[in-house]
Scaffold this active site. Structure first.
Site: not given
Ligand SMILES: *Cc1c(COP(=O)(O)O)cnc(C)c1O
Length: 430
Positions: A107
């Site tokens: 993210k």
């Molecule tokens: C946010 C997150 C996900 C999920 O991603 P999405 O885009 O919400 O499907 C998976 N793994 C980790 C470590 C995350 O932080």
């Protein structure tokens, strides 16, 4: 680029307005009115391009003309301040490591890109913008870090009490400055509901400019296309059919994979790796989409009972279920499976994986079994030490903490506990 609302009852918006609003006034998610494939020459020369050049070309049409090219190049450069290595696991499987950024989860890419876009758009504005965000764990840290100290922006983060890991909590509660952390007595969906309610509340929207930094925001969502290109660049000379297995919660990441495919990236197939929160796994089986109560699991960033971005995937496939099924598979796994996968990767391949990547690995392996001519890349979405309590259940050897994590562990936490929407409202309006 203009973006239209998927609810169809709001006017279309420019990139700038879509970023500033987050959600359209009719509560719909924004979607680009047109997706132009990248030229063949781009893919022919991809091995000669830098990651910055690839990212610039991939995102250009969506932000043009509101962000001038020179500014966009700069934003892309600042976004991509870390590596995206593909690690070979065996002949059929690789891991795409997305955790080398400041908060050690994928993210960071979306959060860094979005914060810089918003910072650019806001530079001459007199009024502050409040970024309101619900997190199941990693979004909070990434957004807090991405927006820290950005002028004219306040960040308010809601997270479910006791349901994020220790590292995650440290990352989102220790920064101070323009970042406020709110600990909510409830689960992630309760946090998400409060955020949604705030956006609908006119007494709030009349007084403050608010936007969201969840993957519903186009500036958070779209840059996630980048690393599918980067993985392809690293693998396409060795492998013909490249599939991606994406550990999925709100389905923003995997939806960005479909966007990369729309731009012409030869992605053979996408696999949505789910934990027991398996609305989409069930949907592909039954053709019935039934939101569920969130079930807490070891892979808590995927504990989502009603994934907000799935509607964008539906839009890409024009709501044609059978079309979608040719491009998307989905499998669901339990916590017990997760531990077994962590063990298997560690002992057979000397690879330490986090609980989310572990589910990505399991889904990749399951898909690979029936599709032996593909090479499947699972996304390792977070660094294993972000989820040390789970990883330690299996791996007894000492795991070294990376610098980014050591640094944050000694800092003092500061958060406010809330249990109702009314309390959130008071804080937002104060
Ligand atoms: C946010 C997150 C996900 C999920 O991603 P999405 O885009 O919400 O499907 C998976 N793994 C980790 C470590 C995350 O932080």
């Amino acid at each position: 680029m203009q973006f239209y609302s998927l609810n169809g009852k709001a006017p279309s918006a420019s990139f700038k307005d879509a970023v500033a609003k987050g959600l359209a006034p009719d509560r719909g998610l924004y979607f680009p009115v047109k997706i132009q494939k990248l030229p063949d020459s781009f893919f022919k020369s991809i091995s000669d391009l830098s990651q910055e050049e690839i990212a610039f070309q991939a995102i250009h049409q969506f932000v043009n003309p509101e962000i001038p090219d020179e500014i966009l190049k700069h934003i892309v450069k600042e976004t991509l301040c870390f590596d995206f290595p593909v690690v070979n696991i065996n002949k059929h499987l690789s891991s795409l490591e997305l955790f080398h950024g400041p908060t050690m989860a994928f993210k960071d890419v979306g959060a860094r890109f979005m914060s810089r876009c918003l910072g650019y758009f806001n530079q001459n504005q007199s009024k502050d913008t409040t970024v309101l965000v619900a997190t199941s764990g990693d979004t909070g840290g990434a957004v807090a870090h991405g927006f820290l100290g950005v002028k004219g922006i306040k960040v308010v983060i809601l997270y479910p009490k006791g349901k994020v890991s220790e590292v995650q909590e440290q990352q989102l509660t220790t920064l101070g400055q323009n970042i406020t952390a709110l600990e909510v007595d409830g689960v992630f969906d309760d946090c998400q509901d409060m955020v949604k309610q705030a956006f609908l509340d006119q007494t709030i929207t009349d007084h403050i400019q608010i936007t969201s930094a969840n993957s519903i925001n186009v500036a958070r969502w779209l840059p996630q296309m980048f690393y599918f290109f980067f993985a392809y660049q690293q693998l396409y000379k060795k492998h013909n059919n490249i599939a991606f297995s994406v550990p999925s919660g709100n389905f923003g990441n995997i939806c960005a994979g479909f966007m990369a495919q729309q731009l012409g990236l030869p992605i053979h197939h996408l696999i949505a790796a789910n934990n027991r929160n398996k609305v989409v796994t069930d949907y592909l089986k039954t053709q019935r989409y039934e939101p569920q109560q969130t079930i807490p699991t070891y892979s808590n960033a995927m504990d989502v009972g009603n994934p907000s971005n799935f509607i964008r995937i539906q839009e890409i496939f024009k709501n044609q279920f059978h079309e979608l099924k040719t491009q998307l598979s989905s499998y669901s796994f339990s916590d017990k499976d997760t531990l077994k996968a962590i063990d298997e990767l560690y002992h057979n391949y000397h690879y330490t994986v986090d609980p989310h990547g572990a589910i990505g690995y399991l889904a990749a392996k399951t898909y690979q079994k029936n599709n032996p001519s593909t090479h499947t890349v699972f996304l390792e979405t977070a660094h294993p030490t972000k989820f040390l309590d789970v990883v330690k259940k299996v791996i007894k050897d000492k795991i070294e903490l990376p610098e980014q994590i050591k640094e944050v562990m000694n800092k003092d936490k500061k958060m406010t506990s809330i249990s109702s929407y009314k309390q959130l409202k008071t804080i937002l309006l104060s």
